[in-house]
Design an enzyme around this catalytic site. Structure first.
Site, PDB file in Angstrom:
ATOM      1  N   LYS A  64     -16.746  48.674 -45.976  1.00  0.00           N
ATOM      2  CA  LYS A  64     -15.404  48.341 -46.454  1.00  0.00           C
ATOM      3  C   LYS A  64     -14.409  49.416 -46.030  1.00  0.00           C
ATOM      4  O   LYS A  64     -13.240  49.124 -45.743  1.00  0.00           O
ATOM      5  CB  LYS A  64     -15.403  48.172 -47.967  1.00  0.00           C
ATOM      6  CG  LYS A  64     -16.126  46.923 -48.451  1.00  0.00           C
ATOM      7  CD  LYS A  64     -16.033  46.784 -49.962  1.00  0.00           C
ATOM      8  CE  LYS A  64     -16.718  45.510 -50.434  1.00  0.00           C
ATOM      9  NZ  LYS A  64     -16.651  45.350 -51.913  1.00  0.00           N
ATOM     10  N   ASP A  88     -19.826  58.860 -53.336  1.00  0.00           N
ATOM     11  CA  ASP A  88     -20.234  58.027 -54.469  1.00  0.00           C
ATOM     12  C   ASP A  88     -20.180  58.885 -55.726  1.00  0.00           C
ATOM     13  O   ASP A  88     -21.023  59.755 -55.934  1.00  0.00           O
ATOM     14  CB  ASP A  88     -21.652  57.491 -54.236  1.00  0.00           C
ATOM     15  CG  ASP A  88     -22.123  56.577 -55.360  1.00  0.00           C
ATOM     16  OD1 ASP A  88     -21.389  56.426 -56.360  1.00  0.00           O
ATOM     17  OD2 ASP A  88     -23.238  56.027 -55.241  1.00  0.00           O
ATOM     18  N   ASN A 114      -8.434  59.495 -56.669  1.00  0.00           N
ATOM     19  CA  ASN A 114      -8.036  58.186 -57.166  1.00  0.00           C
ATOM     20  C   ASN A 114      -9.212  57.338 -57.637  1.00  0.00           C
ATOM     21  O   ASN A 114      -9.063  56.478 -58.502  1.00  0.00           O
ATOM     22  CB  ASN A 114      -7.282  57.448 -56.042  1.00  0.00           C
ATOM     23  CG  ASN A 114      -7.201  55.963 -56.262  1.00  0.00           C
ATOM     24  OD1 ASN A 114      -6.463  55.493 -57.113  1.00  0.00           O
ATOM     25  ND2 ASN A 114      -7.979  55.204 -55.488  1.00  0.00           N
ATOM     26  N   TYR A 201     -12.092  53.180 -70.936  1.00  0.00           N
ATOM     27  CA  TYR A 201     -11.217  53.546 -69.820  1.00  0.00           C
ATOM     28  C   TYR A 201     -10.039  54.402 -70.296  1.00  0.00           C
ATOM     29  O   TYR A 201      -9.789  55.472 -69.719  1.00  0.00           O
ATOM     30  CB  TYR A 201     -10.724  52.296 -69.087  1.00  0.00           C
ATOM     31  CG  TYR A 201      -9.862  52.612 -67.885  1.00  0.00           C
ATOM     32  CD1 TYR A 201     -10.424  53.153 -66.733  1.00  0.00           C
ATOM     33  CD2 TYR A 201      -8.484  52.384 -67.909  1.00  0.00           C
ATOM     34  CE1 TYR A 201      -9.630  53.457 -65.633  1.00  0.00           C
ATOM     35  CE2 TYR A 201      -7.689  52.681 -66.810  1.00  0.00           C
ATOM     36  CZ  TYR A 201      -8.269  53.217 -65.680  1.00  0.00           C
ATOM     37  OH  TYR A 201      -7.482  53.530 -64.587  1.00  0.00           O
ATOM     38  N   LYS A 205      -9.241  58.407 -69.201  1.00  0.00           N
ATOM     39  CA  LYS A 205      -7.980  58.871 -68.642  1.00  0.00           C
ATOM     40  C   LYS A 205      -7.319  59.927 -69.532  1.00  0.00           C
ATOM     41  O   LYS A 205      -6.636  60.832 -69.032  1.00  0.00           O
ATOM     42  CB  LYS A 205      -7.048  57.676 -68.397  1.00  0.00           C
ATOM     43  CG  LYS A 205      -7.563  56.757 -67.292  1.00  0.00           C
ATOM     44  CD  LYS A 205      -7.804  57.535 -66.006  1.00  0.00           C
ATOM     45  CE  LYS A 205      -8.437  56.746 -64.907  1.00  0.00           C
ATOM     46  NZ  LYS A 205      -8.646  57.531 -63.670  1.00  0.00           N
TER      47      LYS A 205
END
Length: 324
Positions: A64, A88, A114, A201, A205
């Site tokens: 990809k 990874d 990111n 999540y 963060k």
């Protein structure tokens, strides 16, 4: 939950468009993790378009990644600039091998961390819950491993390289409830019956914001690397691929920024001035982090998180804290 942040979120999504990047990146070298798709991919495209000499797309899936490079080359008309390296974040060894390659680069102008995951399915990577391993532990393992190379670039080329941690406005929406459930925050997060996966999540963060602030507090005002964290906003992204409910899809359709527009915030942080060192950015500007982060309890939680993370990082790579 900080309800004012909800209003800010809606205002930002509906009425604010981050500025299109125009600053020249000629002669510069960039690394973007999680770059084969989504925000990382579009940020990489911008950096190539802006004239960078070299843009390294750090990807888990090399096939990809190569497809992303071809797409970037076709859209920008610049071949031989973008390239793919394997990374990874579910594997500490992969992070260490990647950092060794980074250490060979003669120049680095910015690293944009990111890559991340969002899941409500509990599983373990490297002995920790997968979201925490990828979004927090491996993210800061990489950050500390590449700091020596960034500092060398600063000295050799008389520049201030940037290290950008991609966080999110959703850090406003949690106060890390697991902090109240045991002596060790990370152990609690790795215990299924104690974990609130619906908040995982946002928690990850929030921990990114905490750890960026804690890391910068251990640097000097003249530190040669600019370290910041930022919020790209609510964007079209594969990050949300597990969420298919009607309400979420409607919110997505009405509010989500395009991936390209969201990626502008990553580029802004990667090109930002020293004023952003230790700061949280949103809509390409320095903004206050959540009320909890700025509270007394938040301060205590930040120190707990950093202390536990530091111990984990030292166990993975002895002596790594000396890289700061």
């Amino acid at each position: 939950m900080d309800y004012m942040s909800i209003l800010t979120f809606f205002y930002s999504q509906l009425f604010v468009t981050p500025k299109y990047p125009e600053q020249s990146c000629k002669g510069q070298v960039y690394i973007v993790t999680g770059a084969n798709t989504g925000l990382g991919f579009e940020a990489s495209r911008h950096l190539v378009r802006l004239g960078a000499d070299r843009v390294i797309l750090a990807c888990r899936n090399l096939e990809k990644g190569e497809a992303a490079v071809k797409d970037i080359e076709k859209s920008t008309g610049r071949a031989g600039v973008a390239e793919v390296w394997s990374l990874d974040l579910s594997s500490f060894e992969s992070v260490k091998e990647f950092a060794k390659k980074v250490d060979t680069l003669p120049r680095i102008d910015a690293i944009v961390e990111n890559a991340g995951i969002s899941t409500e399915k509990f599983k373990l990577f490297e002995g920790n819950e997968s979201t925490i391993t990828v979004n927090v532990i491996s993210t800061f393992l990489l950050a500390l491993l590449v700091l020596p190379a960034l500092k060398r670039s600063s000295q050799k080329h008389n520049i201030q390289p940037r290290l950008t941690i991609v966080a999110s406005e959703v850090h406003h929406w949690t106060d890390l409830p697991e902090r109240k459930k045991g002596d060790s925050i990370f152990d609690t997060l790795a215990t299924p019956e104690l974990s609130e996966m619906g908040q995982r999540y946002p928690v990850s963060k929030l921990m990114d914001v905490f750890c960026t602030r804690a890391l910068v507090e251990r640097t000097t005002s003249s530190y040669p690397v600019i370290i910041n964290t930022m919020n790209p906003g609510f964007c079209y992204s594969e990050l949300s691929r597990e969420f298919n409910g009607f309400a979420f899809r409607l919110l997505y359709k009405l509010l989500a920024r395009t991936t390209e527009v969201g990626s502008r915030t990553l580029v802004a942080a990667a090109l930002a001035s020293h004023d952003t060192h230790g700061q949280y950015m949103s809509d390409c500007m320095v903004e206050e982090p959540s009320k909890f982060v700025r509270s007394g309890e938040g301060r205590k939680t930040q120190e707990r998180v950093w202390s536990e993370l530091s111990a984990k990082l030292e166990a993975i790579q002895p002596g790594i804290l000396k890289n700061i």
